[in-house]
Design a protein around this motif. Sequence first.
Motif, short mmCIF file in Angstrom:
data_model
loop_
_atom_site.label_atom_id
_atom_site.label_comp_id
_atom_site.label_asym_id
_atom_site.label_seq_id
_atom_site.Cartn_x
_atom_site.Cartn_y
_atom_site.Cartn_z
N PRO A 1 -0.95 13.19 11.73
CA PRO A 1 -1.69 12.01 11.26
C PRO A 1 -0.90 11.34 10.15
O PRO A 1 -0.41 12.00 9.22
CB PRO A 1 -3.01 12.60 10.74
N ILE A 2 -0.73 10.04 10.23
CA ILE A 2 0.11 9.31 9.29
C ILE A 2 -0.77 8.47 8.37
O ILE A 2 -1.59 7.67 8.84
CB ILE A 2 1.12 8.40 10.02
N ASP A 3 -0.60 8.64 7.08
CA ASP A 3 -1.42 7.89 6.12
C ASP A 3 -0.97 6.45 6.00
O ASP A 3 -1.80 5.54 5.85
CB ASP A 3 -1.34 8.58 4.74
N PHE A 4 0.36 6.23 6.07
CA PHE A 4 0.88 4.87 5.92
C PHE A 4 1.95 4.63 7.00
O PHE A 4 3.14 4.88 6.76
CB PHE A 4 1.48 4.68 4.52
N VAL B 1 11.86 8.45 7.26
CA VAL B 1 12.57 7.22 7.58
C VAL B 1 13.40 7.45 8.83
O VAL B 1 14.37 8.23 8.82
CB VAL B 1 13.49 6.77 6.42
N GLY B 2 13.02 6.84 9.95
CA GLY B 2 13.77 6.98 11.19
C GLY B 2 13.79 8.40 11.71
O GLY B 2 14.81 8.87 12.21
N CYS B 3 12.68 9.09 11.62
CA CYS B 3 12.58 10.48 12.07
C CYS B 3 11.36 10.62 12.97
O CYS B 3 10.25 10.24 12.58
CB CYS B 3 12.46 11.42 10.88
N ARG B 4 11.57 11.19 14.16
CA ARG B 4 10.47 11.33 15.11
C ARG B 4 9.46 12.39 14.71
O ARG B 4 8.39 12.49 15.29
CB ARG B 4 11.02 11.69 16.50
N MET B 5 9.80 13.24 13.76
CA MET B 5 8.93 14.35 13.34
C MET B 5 8.66 15.28 14.53
O MET B 5 7.54 15.69 14.78
CB MET B 5 7.62 13.84 12.73
N ILE C 1 1.65 11.29 4.19
CA ILE C 1 2.84 10.94 4.95
C ILE C 1 2.97 9.43 5.12
O ILE C 1 2.01 8.75 5.53
CB ILE C 1 2.84 11.62 6.33
N ILE C 2 4.17 8.93 4.81
CA ILE C 2 4.59 7.58 5.18
C ILE C 2 5.60 7.74 6.29
O ILE C 2 6.55 8.51 6.16
CB ILE C 2 5.22 6.84 3.99
N ALA D 1 0.83 -1.21 0.00
CA ALA D 1 0.00 0.00 0.00
C ALA D 1 0.86 1.26 0.00
O ALA D 1 0.57 2.24 -0.70
CB ALA D 1 -0.93 -0.01 1.21
N ALA D 2 1.93 1.25 0.79
CA ALA D 2 2.83 2.41 0.83
C ALA D 2 3.53 2.60 -0.52
O ALA D 2 3.67 3.74 -0.99
CB ALA D 2 3.86 2.23 1.94
N LEU D 3 3.93 1.51 -1.15
CA LEU D 3 4.60 1.62 -2.44
C LEU D 3 3.64 2.16 -3.50
O LEU D 3 4.04 2.98 -4.35
CB LEU D 3 5.14 0.26 -2.87
N ASP D 4 2.42 1.75 -3.46
CA ASP D 4 1.42 2.30 -4.40
C ASP D 4 1.31 3.81 -4.24
O ASP D 4 1.20 4.55 -5.24
CB ASP D 4 0.05 1.65 -4.17
N ALA D 5 1.33 4.28 -3.01
CA ALA D 5 1.24 5.72 -2.76
C ALA D 5 2.49 6.43 -3.30
O ALA D 5 2.39 7.54 -3.86
CB ALA D 5 1.10 5.98 -1.26
N ILE D 6 3.65 5.81 -3.17
CA ILE D 6 4.88 6.40 -3.69
C ILE D 6 4.82 6.51 -5.21
O ILE D 6 5.17 7.54 -5.80
CB ILE D 6 6.10 5.56 -3.26
N LEU D 7 4.36 5.46 -5.85
CA LEU D 7 4.31 5.44 -7.31
C LEU D 7 3.26 6.40 -7.86
O LEU D 7 3.37 6.87 -9.00
CB LEU D 7 4.03 4.02 -7.80
#
Length: 596
Positions: A318-321, A280-284, A303-304, A198-204
């Motif tokens: 709020p995180i989508d993936f 990637v590896g970020c607390r935001m 956001i992933i 699902a995350a890859l689909d969002a990236i593409l």
Amino acid sequence: MNGATALVSMLRDYGVEVIFGVPGDTNVAFYEALRNTPGAPRHIVCRDERSAVFMADCYARISGKPGLAEVPSGAGAMYGLPGVAEANRSSVPLILLVNDIPQPGVGRGTLTELPVEALFAPIAKHTETLGHVGKLPELVRRAFRQATAGCPGAVVLALPENVLYEDVPASGVSLHVEASCSRAPAFRTRPADAEIAAALDAILAAERPLIVAGGGANRSQAGEAIVALAEKLGIPVVTTITGQGVIRDDHRLGIGIIGDNGFHPHALWALGRADLAIYVGCRMGSVATMNWRWPDPAGETRIIQIDVDPEIMGNTYPIDFPLAGDAKAVVEALLARAPTSGAGRTARWIGQINERREQFWTVLSGRLQDNATPLRPERIIETLNRHLPTPSHVVSDAGTPTPYATRYLRQRDAVSKLVIPRFFGGLGYAIPAAVGAWLAAPAVRPVALFGDGSLGMSAGELETLSRLQVPVVMLHFNNACFGWIKALQRVTDRHHAAERKQDALQTAQTNDPTFGVDFGRYDMSRLAQVYGIRGYRVETADQLEQAFSEAFALEEPVFIDIVVESIADRLPPVFSWLQKVGEDPEAIEAEALVGH
């Protein structure tokens, strides 16, 4: 075999090569075991317990193995607190051994008695006291497992002196080690295939994707996988300060730094316009998001978030993936599924960002070549860029050098790292950390950046550097003050003057608001020379060039004392400060005079 010997034997079998420490009344048993056990870890005598833990911290950041430090009871344990707190919140695998008072003295007014577990519990991932020598192997295995598994962190073990002298039972006790826990991350977890898909689909589907790599990407050694994914799908990469090094600074997809401190305007521009941000590896947290300004919480950016710690997932946005798992494992899973023809679709997006990046470096080239005195800090970093060997490990304190190192330092290979203790920002880190960096990677030249405040807190370790002949090039940013705090005092005063509709700059120049931040002005290269370290005093650009040329030609510790323009006089690239004094931080040429 007594407890101390069993402990040292297990450390050896876990692959521990070095342990940093300070002697005291309670660690005699441990030292005897280090001296007499075949293959025992090398012991590095430090001049301060804070420094010992900082050395272990940097050793772990560079090597990926748990950093080991040991301290005596009482004040020794208390001095270990800063390093434990920093390592734990920075997800650095670290084990601190507190050689504690004998058990019979607990609660009886014994000198140096402290409740070690209670002292460290709020700031460590795990704390434990050895109650019986037969439990020692179990306790050691748990320490390595806790330090390296899941989200890496700091573990503190209290070891009563009398227990270390007791004999380990001949039966029913195993001294085996868990090899998988000798490095971090110990166990690479990843989410279900459906979540990856699902995350890859969002990236593409994204037109303007952006990878944001944080410190967790470095802790996971995910850089190679992130670069491969970025190249395969045409995704630009920005990093936080602790994420620097994930991608080379000269890579066409390595856009720059986001965050409040040392940011690149073109990187912020990209984050503000991305339709998909892959963290990637970020607390935001507050710094990476500019106090939750980017991405716009009310905007359209999806956001992933990839993180090994599910507790921080979605903590600020709020995180989508949400993809809970080890950064390297998750990115490799995305990479394995990614199509081979996905890079061309984002060419326009990449071109727009790089056009702004090129403009940034062109506009600021004059500052980087400015020969005015006192020397501007960015001029020093640009000169360093031309002399840095490849690879190299640059260790910076959290004060004056940080915004200039993060914005202007350019590392052009996959091995070099910039290490800064960012979570608590404690001073006194760079000089001892250079020892840890060198012992973790002896073939890589360490460079230490620090200001006056930091030097005052760790000058004793110059003796350690000299004794070990660590070939570190030390750059002292000498502005004779606690520059960061002095600058903040002026920024705050100017901001308040503007609110009162007064001439803010004139107010700052005629009514200096700074207090309790200034030192005497000294040639600190002479301090280094006391310890037999070659020292240079630099006041001009020509002297800087000569000092760097000579220093990097030597294979020994070198101390370069550089008289620099104070950040209290001209603001560094700190977004919130520039904003407070009325400058547009996103403007390429943004800077502000705030002092005399």
